[in-house]
Design a protein around this motif. Sequence first.
Motif, PDB file in Angstrom:
ATOM      1  N   ARG A  52      31.078  21.365 -14.356  1.00  0.00           N
ATOM      2  CA  ARG A  52      32.063  21.839 -13.383  1.00  0.00           C
ATOM      3  C   ARG A  52      32.376  23.321 -13.585  1.00  0.00           C
ATOM      4  O   ARG A  52      32.599  24.062 -12.627  1.00  0.00           O
ATOM      5  N   ALA A  53      32.405  23.751 -14.830  1.00  0.00           N
ATOM      6  CA  ALA A  53      32.816  25.120 -15.144  1.00  0.00           C
ATOM      7  C   ALA A  53      31.642  26.079 -15.273  1.00  0.00           C
ATOM      8  O   ALA A  53      31.839  27.248 -15.617  1.00  0.00           O
ATOM      9  N   GLN A  54      30.437  25.609 -15.000  1.00  0.00           N
ATOM     10  CA  GLN A  54      29.277  26.458 -15.227  1.00  0.00           C
ATOM     11  C   GLN A  54      28.831  27.238 -13.996  1.00  0.00           C
ATOM     12  O   GLN A  54      27.840  27.952 -14.050  1.00  0.00           O
ATOM     13  N   GLY A  67      31.256  24.601  -9.271  1.00  0.00           N
ATOM     14  CA  GLY A  67      30.313  25.555  -8.702  1.00  0.00           C
ATOM     15  C   GLY A  67      29.102  24.864  -8.115  1.00  0.00           C
ATOM     16  O   GLY A  67      29.076  23.643  -7.897  1.00  0.00           O
ATOM     17  N   GLY A  68      28.064  25.670  -7.898  1.00  0.00           N
ATOM     18  CA  GLY A  68      26.866  25.147  -7.259  1.00  0.00           C
ATOM     19  C   GLY A  68      26.144  24.103  -8.077  1.00  0.00           C
ATOM     20  O   GLY A  68      25.577  23.148  -7.525  1.00  0.00           O
ATOM     21  N   TYR A  69      26.137  24.254  -9.403  1.00  0.00           N
ATOM     22  CA  TYR A  69      25.466  23.288 -10.285  1.00  0.00           C
ATOM     23  C   TYR A  69      26.043  21.887 -10.074  1.00  0.00           C
ATOM     24  O   TYR A  69      25.316  20.930  -9.759  1.00  0.00           O
ATOM     25  N   PHE A  70      27.361  21.762 -10.205  1.00  0.00           N
ATOM     26  CA  PHE A  70      27.992  20.452 -10.073  1.00  0.00           C
ATOM     27  C   PHE A  70      27.853  19.921  -8.651  1.00  0.00           C
ATOM     28  O   PHE A  70      27.573  18.736  -8.442  1.00  0.00           O
ATOM     29  N   GLN A  71      28.047  20.788  -7.668  1.00  0.00           N
ATOM     30  CA  GLN A  71      27.940  20.367  -6.268  1.00  0.00           C
ATOM     31  C   GLN A  71      26.571  19.780  -5.961  1.00  0.00           C
ATOM     32  O   GLN A  71      26.443  18.742  -5.312  1.00  0.00           O
ATOM     33  N   SER A  72      25.520  20.444  -6.466  1.00  0.00           N
ATOM     34  CA  SER A  72      24.160  20.052  -6.120  1.00  0.00           C
ATOM     35  C   SER A  72      23.816  18.654  -6.602  1.00  0.00           C
ATOM     36  O   SER A  72      23.242  17.857  -5.846  1.00  0.00           O
TER      37      SER A  72
END
Length: 423
Positions: A52-54, A67-72
């Motif tokens: 979430r925080a990356q 961010g985009g990592y968690f969203q994806s």
Amino acid sequence: MAAVPAPASGPLHGLTVLDLSRMLAGPFCTMVLADLGATVLKVEPPFGDMTRAQGPYAEGDELKAYGGYFQSVNRNKQGLVVDLTKPEGAEVIRRLATTADILVENYRPGVMERRGLGYEQLAAINPRLIYTAVRGFGDPRTGVSPIQDWPSYDIVSQAMGGLLGITGPVGGPPVKAGPGLGDTLPALFAAVGTLAAVREREITGHGRFVDVGMYDAVVAACERIVYQYAYQGVVPGPEGNAHPLLCPFGIFPARDGFVALAAAPADHHWVLLCEVMGRPDLGADPRYAHNTDRVARQSVVLGLVSEWTGRHTRAELAELLGGKVPFGPVNTAESLFDDPHLKARSMLQQVEHPGLDRPVTIAATPIRFAGGAEPVVRRAPLLGEHTDAVLRGCGYAEEDIARLRTAGAVGGVSDAGSHPPTL
């Protein structure tokens, strides 16, 4: 058990997945199941999945819920917060597991057992449960490894599985693959194994423990290096952009970038390439007639092809070779957004993002079904966004939920108090 409506479509509609995994390997596995219609309950600790925080965060996102990592990799999932270190939290998972179809986790061996949430412990209350573990070096249930307790990430499994050893410039140091293949390859194997267990359960009525080691999965995906050594005693090293067994097969320069070209192993593709190059004499030359001949003279062949491709732009090469010889430009992320194929296949999907007044774009699932609808992508959940609704759906009364929140066993956004932002 699902309290929050999921799309009434997809071949896995009706299956409920408890996703206790974090980072990439486990969440990528459950993402595949969610994309195919399963109800996936993303269970996070009070501080959330580390991803979430990356980031990366979009410009204007002041909320920074993720961010985009968690969203994806967490799209199409419902989110709840449960603290597994608290007895009350472990009990919540046991209750959810009584009616769940699948549980996925990627802790090291023994962690879940110490919390009373191991496969045997949960199978005793739900014999139909399919329990999938994605670990660095597998689980002792399927084969005890001397390094089974080692932690692992993508780069470790890429290195140990042989992928790094054949990636990079010839004669140079190993180079990691750009995407997290050390995570996503095990994830895909885990998804396949999970669905195989679902099929088996239809016959037997019983669940199964499914185990995928990240190291093992990369070895399986790098299968060529195994038979090269077994059959010929060859220890493959970094291969650059060529192929040790096929020629021409690799990356070639263009005036404005690079292209991929594979005029092998099918010899007729070599003949076609030579005709397009204006060198039909090469296509008729017995020294280059068969793939094995060209491999033996690889430096000469690659030089001839590179000299020709380097005189043309990628667009010109596409016009000359497209549809004739296996060919494609080396795309960047920017060029993917303008690619007509990806647009036609709806491979880049827009999705809502908390804290933004505009959608963001993520890669969609490549799985399509004839006669099926275009894939639906719902944003990733806020931390614990569906905690209360999911607990109600499995029989918890309001006072029980309040008690669990007071004890710190569950958490996240409360629909009795603060609410997620309107999107």
